[in-house]
Design a protein around this motif. Structure first.
Motif, PDB file in Angstrom:
ATOM      1  N   VAL A  51       6.588  16.313  -6.076  1.00  0.00           N
ATOM      2  CA  VAL A  51       5.478  16.192  -7.015  1.00  0.00           C
ATOM      3  C   VAL A  51       5.999  15.450  -8.236  1.00  0.00           C
ATOM      4  O   VAL A  51       7.043  15.822  -8.797  1.00  0.00           O
ATOM      5  N   GLY A  52       5.309  14.396  -8.623  1.00  0.00           N
ATOM      6  CA  GLY A  52       5.747  13.597  -9.764  1.00  0.00           C
ATOM      7  C   GLY A  52       4.603  13.280 -10.699  1.00  0.00           C
ATOM      8  O   GLY A  52       3.439  13.206 -10.278  1.00  0.00           O
ATOM      9  N   GLY A  53       4.929  13.109 -11.961  1.00  0.00           N
ATOM     10  CA  GLY A  53       3.914  12.761 -12.951  1.00  0.00           C
ATOM     11  C   GLY A  53       4.482  11.833 -14.001  1.00  0.00           C
ATOM     12  O   GLY A  53       5.686  11.857 -14.299  1.00  0.00           O
ATOM     13  N   GLU A  91       0.820  -1.209   0.000  1.00  0.00           N
ATOM     14  CA  GLU A  91       0.000   0.000   0.000  1.00  0.00           C
ATOM     15  C   GLU A  91       0.852   1.257   0.000  1.00  0.00           C
ATOM     16  O   GLU A  91       0.507   2.259  -0.627  1.00  0.00           O
ATOM     17  N   ALA A  92       1.994   1.227   0.683  1.00  0.00           N
ATOM     18  CA  ALA A  92       2.849   2.408   0.785  1.00  0.00           C
ATOM     19  C   ALA A  92       3.399   2.843  -0.573  1.00  0.00           C
ATOM     20  O   ALA A  92       3.649   4.028  -0.803  1.00  0.00           O
ATOM     21  N   LEU A  93       3.567   1.888  -1.502  1.00  0.00           N
ATOM     22  CA  LEU A  93       4.169   2.212  -2.796  1.00  0.00           C
ATOM     23  C   LEU A  93       3.238   3.004  -3.706  1.00  0.00           C
ATOM     24  O   LEU A  93       3.644   3.413  -4.800  1.00  0.00           O
ATOM     25  N   GLN A  94       1.991   3.263  -3.279  1.00  0.00           N
ATOM     26  CA  GLN A  94       1.072   4.047  -4.096  1.00  0.00           C
ATOM     27  C   GLN A  94       1.537   5.492  -4.242  1.00  0.00           C
ATOM     28  O   GLN A  94       1.023   6.225  -5.090  1.00  0.00           O
ATOM     29  N   LEU A  95       2.511   5.930  -3.446  1.00  0.00           N
ATOM     30  CA  LEU A  95       3.017   7.300  -3.527  1.00  0.00           C
ATOM     31  C   LEU A  95       4.317   7.401  -4.313  1.00  0.00           C
ATOM     32  O   LEU A  95       4.956   8.452  -4.320  1.00  0.00           O
ATOM     33  N   VAL A  96       4.727   6.325  -4.988  1.00  0.00           N
ATOM     34  CA  VAL A  96       5.924   6.348  -5.832  1.00  0.00           C
ATOM     35  C   VAL A  96       5.500   6.627  -7.264  1.00  0.00           C
ATOM     36  O   VAL A  96       4.625   5.937  -7.812  1.00  0.00           O
ATOM     37  N   ASN A  97       6.092   7.616  -7.877  1.00  0.00           N
ATOM     38  CA  ASN A  97       5.746   8.002  -9.244  1.00  0.00           C
ATOM     39  C   ASN A  97       5.997   6.853 -10.213  1.00  0.00           C
ATOM     40  O   ASN A  97       7.077   6.261 -10.234  1.00  0.00           O
ATOM     41  N   GLY A  98       4.988   6.516 -11.016  1.00  0.00           N
ATOM     42  CA  GLY A  98       5.117   5.443 -11.997  1.00  0.00           C
ATOM     43  C   GLY A  98       4.917   4.061 -11.433  1.00  0.00           C
ATOM     44  O   GLY A  98       5.008   3.073 -12.178  1.00  0.00           O
ATOM     45  N   VAL A  99       4.633   3.945 -10.131  1.00  0.00           N
ATOM     46  CA  VAL A  99       4.405   2.651  -9.490  1.00  0.00           C
ATOM     47  C   VAL A  99       2.966   2.643  -8.959  1.00  0.00           C
ATOM     48  O   VAL A  99       2.567   3.567  -8.242  1.00  0.00           O
ATOM     49  N   TRP A 156      -1.949   8.293 -17.808  1.00  0.00           N
ATOM     50  CA  TRP A 156      -1.170   9.271 -17.048  1.00  0.00           C
ATOM     51  C   TRP A 156      -1.494   9.124 -15.572  1.00  0.00           C
ATOM     52  O   TRP A 156      -2.552   8.603 -15.185  1.00  0.00           O
ATOM     53  N   SER A 157      -0.568   9.578 -14.753  1.00  0.00           N
ATOM     54  CA  SER A 157      -0.751   9.528 -13.308  1.00  0.00           C
ATOM     55  C   SER A 157       0.116  10.593 -12.663  1.00  0.00           C
ATOM     56  O   SER A 157       1.054  11.119 -13.275  1.00  0.00           O
ATOM     57  N   ALA A 158      -0.211  10.916 -11.427  1.00  0.00           N
ATOM     58  CA  ALA A 158       0.567  11.895 -10.664  1.00  0.00           C
ATOM     59  C   ALA A 158       0.557  11.494  -9.193  1.00  0.00           C
ATOM     60  O   ALA A 158      -0.390  10.864  -8.713  1.00  0.00           O
ATOM     61  N   VAL A 159       1.615  11.828  -8.490  1.00  0.00           N
ATOM     62  CA  VAL A 159       1.711  11.598  -7.042  1.00  0.00           C
ATOM     63  C   VAL A 159       2.312  12.840  -6.398  1.00  0.00           C
ATOM     64  O   VAL A 159       2.992  13.629  -7.057  1.00  0.00           O
ATOM     65  N   TRP A 160       2.049  12.994  -5.110  1.00  0.00           N
ATOM     66  CA  TRP A 160       2.658  14.095  -4.392  1.00  0.00           C
ATOM     67  C   TRP A 160       2.732  13.783  -2.905  1.00  0.00           C
ATOM     68  O   TRP A 160       1.946  13.002  -2.374  1.00  0.00           O
ATOM     69  N   ASN A 161       3.701  14.358  -2.250  1.00  0.00           N
ATOM     70  CA  ASN A 161       3.763  14.372  -0.790  1.00  0.00           C
ATOM     71  C   ASN A 161       4.361  15.699  -0.365  1.00  0.00           C
ATOM     72  O   ASN A 161       5.358  16.152  -0.906  1.00  0.00           O
ATOM     73  N   MET A 162       3.691  16.352   0.574  1.00  0.00           N
ATOM     74  CA  MET A 162       4.090  17.677   1.038  1.00  0.00           C
ATOM     75  C   MET A 162       4.147  17.669   2.555  1.00  0.00           C
ATOM     76  O   MET A 162       3.220  17.187   3.207  1.00  0.00           O
ATOM     77  N   THR A 163       5.224  18.219   3.096  1.00  0.00           N
ATOM     78  CA  THR A 163       5.448  18.212   4.536  1.00  0.00           C
ATOM     79  C   THR A 163       5.784  19.618   5.018  1.00  0.00           C
ATOM     80  O   THR A 163       6.592  20.320   4.398  1.00  0.00           O
ATOM     81  N   TYR A 164       5.144  20.015   6.108  1.00  0.00           N
ATOM     82  CA  TYR A 164       5.502  21.279   6.758  1.00  0.00           C
ATOM     83  C   TYR A 164       5.758  20.990   8.226  1.00  0.00           C
ATOM     84  O   TYR A 164       4.961  20.322   8.897  1.00  0.00           O
TER      85      TYR A 164
END
Length: 699
Positions: A534-536, A78-86, A563-571
């Motif tokens: 941010v990846g696409g 499940e964690a790999l859903q945030l890897v671009n192209g995976v 096409w697909s895109a992923v992102w993770n943002m941290t503050y």
């Protein structure tokens, strides 16, 4: 649930508003530590030897434990859903088994290794990424594109290498406990100890429990499979003279998983009264390496895994056993500007089940598959200058049925004047197919399996261009990673769901298939407070085959997004010890497997997205608590569709009528002329849910 969401968001806004008014500042830094870490990461997946990531001629993506913590998950899958192209792909609406797609290619094209040793293939591909204790993961390395030149069969589409912690440097205690509003419970614990001055060990336990059936889409079936699993991982490391390696690790995995009609229970297992898919899995893995006590650096690595699966898909049993043994000698030698690596490998694969896959076609008796696959490979890295590096490699494998298989590869790395790195890779891959262990739909019995011919190994030819650029800026960095690729497949085997809705037809492609695409990752970090990626990916996956008239036609395979895109943002609010993570993905339409010409479900998926938010609060140096919401948009595939599972009211097809040609008839009870089919799936049925957890680390 809605009250929980509203309350959580209100508290979040109030908390952030109060903290935003506080004055927090950071001492100025000349260089960002994250930038230095990115410059000095060590990777092994691209060349089978440890090198700095930026020095590798093969592009390797690295994901640290911090990445896994951005969206806490019960499994690496499940964690790999945030890897671009995976993309983790669910293959069944009922039992929720799945595989990993890389750049649009099906899961069997992806090899998964632990510490470089192959532990996942064929039967175990569904479960290899479940139950790996997250607390023992040092990093995850991802290589996109064929890696058969080093790793052999299955490494056609890419490689996922899970590197576990070194026992000598791991924390003494690592604990992560999490639960969700869906009554999911996860415990992930890692401990370290010393058995003498030169022996260290780590033990990890991963436990996941979900026993609360839900049917929010009101089709009478569980939205998510019920799961009870435990995984125990133990790794030992010895300190030896001249820092020679010696490690051994063992993992045991057990899972009881079921999904089906809401009133199913164990007494209905294997019967035709109440439909359920019940899977018992027992799995054992052994991996290790030992550097020989000789002057030359010769390393012997080995792995063994045993997989026993006892499944019932309704009243259809599937009983599968697999033994895979792997051994490999590698020798690394530096001669002037040449870095030579050569190796000898041997794989033994035993596979047996109760399907036609292991039946003797003449006597119809059971005939387990026993395959010895020896191989030899050599590669040479030639460093022409500080800016130019060339890698050339060749692997030879001998298959007892398919004969000699050669997989060459070549890579060139150029460090440009502006500190960017350009990598050009080309190579071939091969894969020997086992349909019944790779296609879940072949197991369920919902469709008849038809094999039209003797299936030859698939081969591929790939070229990949990668550009990587790190730009240090004041108190941070900006990083760009762009790739373009083209892959050509011959002899590709793609399940045909279209010719006959009651069958899955397998045969070697009378043509060719192609995968073309471009991906871009942009990552930045400022003042150790703001981080984002941010990846696409844009891709075109095509099958070029001849129709009944002999004309070559182009078809997009099912379950491949364009096409697909992923992102993770941290503050990070430094003074408050608070971190906010916002993560998500976005997928374009993909063609879906309809069950007949009258099927009212959409032939293409909509644009869909899974988004998550998390707050993490430090309580001293050893403990942190976290909580948040998964699937903020409450998206599920049923939205916009009349149903997801075809003929959910008649899962054993007791009321389906057929004409003289064996085709399903349209009747008042069956207006769309369908049979039971759970394969229309492209995303999870699990809606919005809250989660809360606590972590503790003692160094």
């Amino acid at each position: 649930m809605e009250r929980f969401v509203i309350l959580f968001l209100c508290l979040t806004v109030a908390w952030l508003g109060s903290i935003a008014q506080t004055k927090d500042s950071l001492p100025p830094k000349k260089e960002d530590s994250a930038f230095n870490a990115a410059m000095n990461e060590i990777v092994v997946s691209g060349t089978l030897r440890a090198v700095h990531r930026l020095e590798s001629p093969v592009a390797v993506e690295v994901y640290s434990p911090k990445f896994l913590k951005m969206n806490p998950s019960p499994s690496v899958f499940e964690a790999l859903q945030l890897v671009n192209g995976v993309r983790p792909q669910l293959n069944c609406n009922i039992c929720n088994t799945g595989d990993i797609h890389i750049n649009g290619l099906e899961g069997p094209y992806t090899m998964v290794t632990i510490d470089g040793m192959p532990i996942v293939s064929s039967l175990s591909s569904v479960y290899g990424l479940f139950g790996i204790p997250n607390q023992l993961i040092e990093r995850i390395e991802v290589v996109k594109g064929p890696a058969s030149g080093l790793y052999g069969s299955e490494a056609v589409g890419g490689l996922i290498n899970i590197i576990t912690k070194n026992p000598s440097t791991a924390p003494v205690l690592n604990v992560d406990l999490m639960s969700t509003t869906w009554n999911e419970y996860l415990a992930d614990v890692g401990v370290k100890w010393h058995a003498g001055k030169k022996v260290s060990a780590i033990l990890g336990v991963n436990y996941f429990n979900y026993q609360d059936p839900k049917d929010d889409n009101q089709d009478g079936f569980t939205d998510m499979a019920l799961q009870h699993r435990i995984s125990v991982f133990n790794k030992w490391s010895w300190q030896r003279k001249e820092n020679r390696q010696a490690n051994i690790a063992v993992r045991y995995f057990y899972e009881d998983r079921w999904g089906g009609e809401m009133d199913w229970s164990g007494k209905f297992r294997g019967t035709d009264s109440v439909y359920g898919e019940s899977i018992y899995t027992n799995r054992f893995e052994l991996i290790g390496n030992y550097q020989l006590p000789v002057r030359e650096p010769i390393l012997f690595s080995w792995s063994y895994n045993y997989h026993n699966q006892d499944s019932r898909y309704g009243d259809i049993p599937y009983l599968g056993k697999q033994h895979i043994g792997f051994g490999q000698f590698t020798w690394n030698k530096k001669v002037r500007n040449n870095e030579l690596l050569t190796g000898l490998a041997l794989r033994y694969n035993f596979y047996d089940d109760n399907s036609i896959a292991t039946a003797d076609p003449l006597t119809q008796t059971n005939n387990p598959s026993k395959v010895f696959l020896p191989g030899i490979f050599v590669q040479d890295e030639i460093k022409f200058s500080s800016k130019h590096l060339l890698l050339a490699g060749l692997r030879y494998d001998h298959h007892p049925v398919h004969g000699n298989i050669f997989t060459p590869r070549i890579a060139w790395k150029w460090k440009t004047e502006n500190a960017g790195i350009l990598r050009l890779n080309a190579g071939t891959g091969f894969r020997v197919v086992n349909l019944f262990t790779e296609e879940h739909a072949a197991l369920t019995g919902a469709r008849e399996v038809v094999i039209n011919e003797e299936l030859d190994p698939e081969t591929s030819y790939n070229i990949n261009l990668n550009y990587n650029y790190h730009l240090p800026v004041r108190k941070g960095f900006v990083k760009f990673d762009a790739s373009a690729w083209y892959t050509y497949f011959s002899n590709q085997i793609i399940p045909d769901y279209d010719t006959d809705p009651n069958k899955i037809i397998y045969q070697n492609l009378d043509g060719y298939a192609t995968s073309t695409g471009f991906s871009l990752n942009t990552e930045f970090s400022f003042t150790n407070r703001i981080r984002a990626m941010v990846g696409g990916t844009i891709q075109d996956i095509r099958r070029h085959d001849r129709d009944a008239t002999g004309k070559m036609v182009s078809v997009q395979p099912v379950l491949t997004e364009k096409w697909s895109a992923v992102w993770n943002m941290t503050y990070v609010f430094v003074n408050a010890g608070l971190t906010v993570d916002y993560t998500g993905n976005l997928y374009g339409p993909m063609r879906l497997p309809l069950a007949g010409p009258l099927d009212p479900r959409k032939p293409y998926s909509p644009v869909w997205s899974i988004q998550n938010i998390q707050l993490t609060k430090k309580l001293g140096k050893k403990i942190e608590i976290y909580g948040g919401i998964k699937n903020l948009l409450d998206w599920t595939p049923v939205k916009g569709n009349p149903f997801i599972i075809a003929r959910a009211n008649d899962p054993f097809d007791k009321h389906v009528q057929y004409d003289a040609n064996g085709q399903i008839m349209q009747t008042p009870d069956n207006p769309y002329a369908l049979s039971f089919d759970p394969t229309y799936v492209y995303g999870p049925n699990q809606g919005r849910r809250g989660f809360f957890g606590v972590r503790m680390v003692i160094q």
